[in-house]
Design a protein around this motif. Structure first.
Motif, PDB file in Angstrom:
ATOM      1  N   UNK A 136       0.829  -1.210   0.000  1.00  0.00           N
ATOM      2  CA  UNK A 136       0.000   0.000   0.000  1.00  0.00           C
ATOM      3  C   UNK A 136       0.861   1.256   0.000  1.00  0.00           C
ATOM      4  N   UNK A 137       1.954   1.246   0.756  1.00  0.00           N
ATOM      5  CA  UNK A 137       2.834   2.404   0.827  1.00  0.00           C
ATOM      6  C   UNK A 137       3.842   2.442  -0.315  1.00  0.00           C
ATOM      7  N   UNK A 138       3.960   1.320  -1.041  1.00  0.00           N
ATOM      8  CA  UNK A 138       4.893   1.218  -2.169  1.00  0.00           C
ATOM      9  C   UNK A 138       6.315   1.554  -1.731  1.00  0.00           C
ATOM     10  N   UNK A 139       6.770   0.859  -0.676  1.00  0.00           N
ATOM     11  CA  UNK A 139       8.118   1.068  -0.149  1.00  0.00           C
ATOM     12  C   UNK A 139       8.836  -0.272  -0.068  1.00  0.00           C
ATOM     13  N   UNK A 140      10.154  -0.190   0.037  1.00  0.00           N
ATOM     14  CA  UNK A 140      10.975  -1.382   0.218  1.00  0.00           C
ATOM     15  C   UNK A 140      11.559  -1.467   1.621  1.00  0.00           C
ATOM     16  N   UNK A 141      11.461  -0.375   2.381  1.00  0.00           N
ATOM     17  CA  UNK A 141      11.915  -0.363   3.767  1.00  0.00           C
ATOM     18  C   UNK A 141      11.050   0.610   4.559  1.00  0.00           C
ATOM     19  N   UNK A 142      10.964   0.346   5.859  1.00  0.00           N
ATOM     20  CA  UNK A 142      10.055   1.128   6.695  1.00  0.00           C
ATOM     21  C   UNK A 142      10.558   1.090   8.126  1.00  0.00           C
ATOM     22  N   UNK A 143      10.310   2.151   8.878  1.00  0.00           N
ATOM     23  CA  UNK A 143      10.739   2.180  10.277  1.00  0.00           C
ATOM     24  C   UNK A 143       9.810   1.316  11.123  1.00  0.00           C
ATOM     25  N   UNK A 144      10.325   0.871  12.256  1.00  0.00           N
ATOM     26  CA  UNK A 144       9.510   0.058  13.157  1.00  0.00           C
ATOM     27  C   UNK A 144       8.276   0.827  13.620  1.00  0.00           C
ATOM     28  N   UNK A 145       8.456   2.100  13.956  1.00  0.00           N
ATOM     29  CA  UNK A 145       7.341   2.912  14.433  1.00  0.00           C
ATOM     30  C   UNK A 145       6.263   3.056  13.363  1.00  0.00           C
TER      31      UNK A 145
END
Length: 282
Positions: free
Chosen positions: A227-236
């Motif tokens: 949905x966010x179209x990302x390959x990495x994301x913060x834990x928060x």
């Protein structure tokens, strides 16, 4: 025995079980050290009410339950005091156990839930009428219990040697869980086999409609990444995305509070997934 809220009859069903089983032992909030000694000494049927209030954090008690599922491996090792020293001793934890609590699927690990037959209760609807247990004749329960005890004495060998037909629709663990009951049904007669088989298919299929906690988490994380179209994301940010859906378990996973970073790390660690420090573009 589980239900989504209070006043669904969980404790009452556990009480009914206690009136019918061999050597009932109510054991709410009992320590694991007491229980594995009690099981070996008394061969009771353990009845634990309000299991949701204390069992989640009790790793030793969950281990005792899991170990007691299969007779051949139903042993835990402990040291016992003998004079001024301690010696190793193996305790047998084989035996029947029944739990009752609210949303046990949230408080017991999947490994424990899969080792039992899950009965899901709900509150009765306004137009549903039931007979009050408090008005039941006590002789009804003592009479049934006596017949069960006589059946156990007379037909134990017959049950032990029975090889009931196990429904192919059940997975391996469900077949393990239901085989003893289907063996009893086979000895009781064709009508009981039909009834027990229908119950096995009904209850097991109902319990398989929900994925394991880990599989739910992985699927929800995949959805957030897509949905966010990302390959990495913060834990928060990941936790924020998980708890946003109030119909998923993550907003109340931590004792009615949202999933914590350490709990997320523990759940993902089981799949070899670990967080690391990365630079996120703004």
């Amino acid at each position: 025995i589980t239900a989504p809220e209070k006043s669904c009859g969980k404790s009452q069903l556990l009480e009914v079980c206690g009136r019918l089983v061999a050597h009932p032992l109510p054991a709410a909030s009992s320590s694991a050290s007491f229980l594995f000694r009690a099981v070996e000494a008394w061969k009771p049927t353990i009845l634990i009410d309000e299991a949701d209030t204390f069992i989640r954090e009790n790793e030793e008690l969950k281990g005792l339950v899991n170990a007691g599922h299969t007779r051949a491996n139903a042993y835990v090792g402990r040291t016992v005091a003998v004079g001024d020293s301690h010696v190793p001793k193996m305790f047998c934890v084989w035996g029947a156990k029944a739990f009752a609590g609210i949303a046990l699927e949230k408080h017991l690990p999947d490994a424990t839930m899969s080792r039992g037959i899950v009965i899901k209760l709900r509150r009765k609807l306004p137009d549903e009428k039931v007979s009050r247990l408090r008005h039941a004749d006590k002789k009804l329960f003592t009479g049934i219990a006596a017949k069960l005890a006589r059946f156990a004495d007379d037909d134990s060998e017959k049950v032990r040697s029975a090889r009931p037909a196990l429904p192919e629709a059940l997975n391996d663990r469900d077949q393990d869980n239901w085989e003893p009951l289907l063996a009893i049904a086979q000895c009781a007669g064709p009508a009981w086999v039909e009834c027990a088989t229908a119950a096995a298919l009904k209850l097991s299929s109902a319990n398989e409609t929900s994925a394991s906690t880990g599989n739910q988490l992985l699927a929800d994380i995949k959805h957030i990444f897509e949905r966010k179209r990302v390959l990495k994301i913060s834990t928060a940010e990941l936790i924020e995305g998980l708890v946003a859906d109030v119909e998923r378990p993550w907003a109340t996973y931590n004792h009615s509070k949202q999933l914590s970073p350490s709990q997320l790390a523990k759940l993902l660690g089981a799949y070899g997934i670990k967080s690391k420090t990365v630079r996120l573009s703004k």
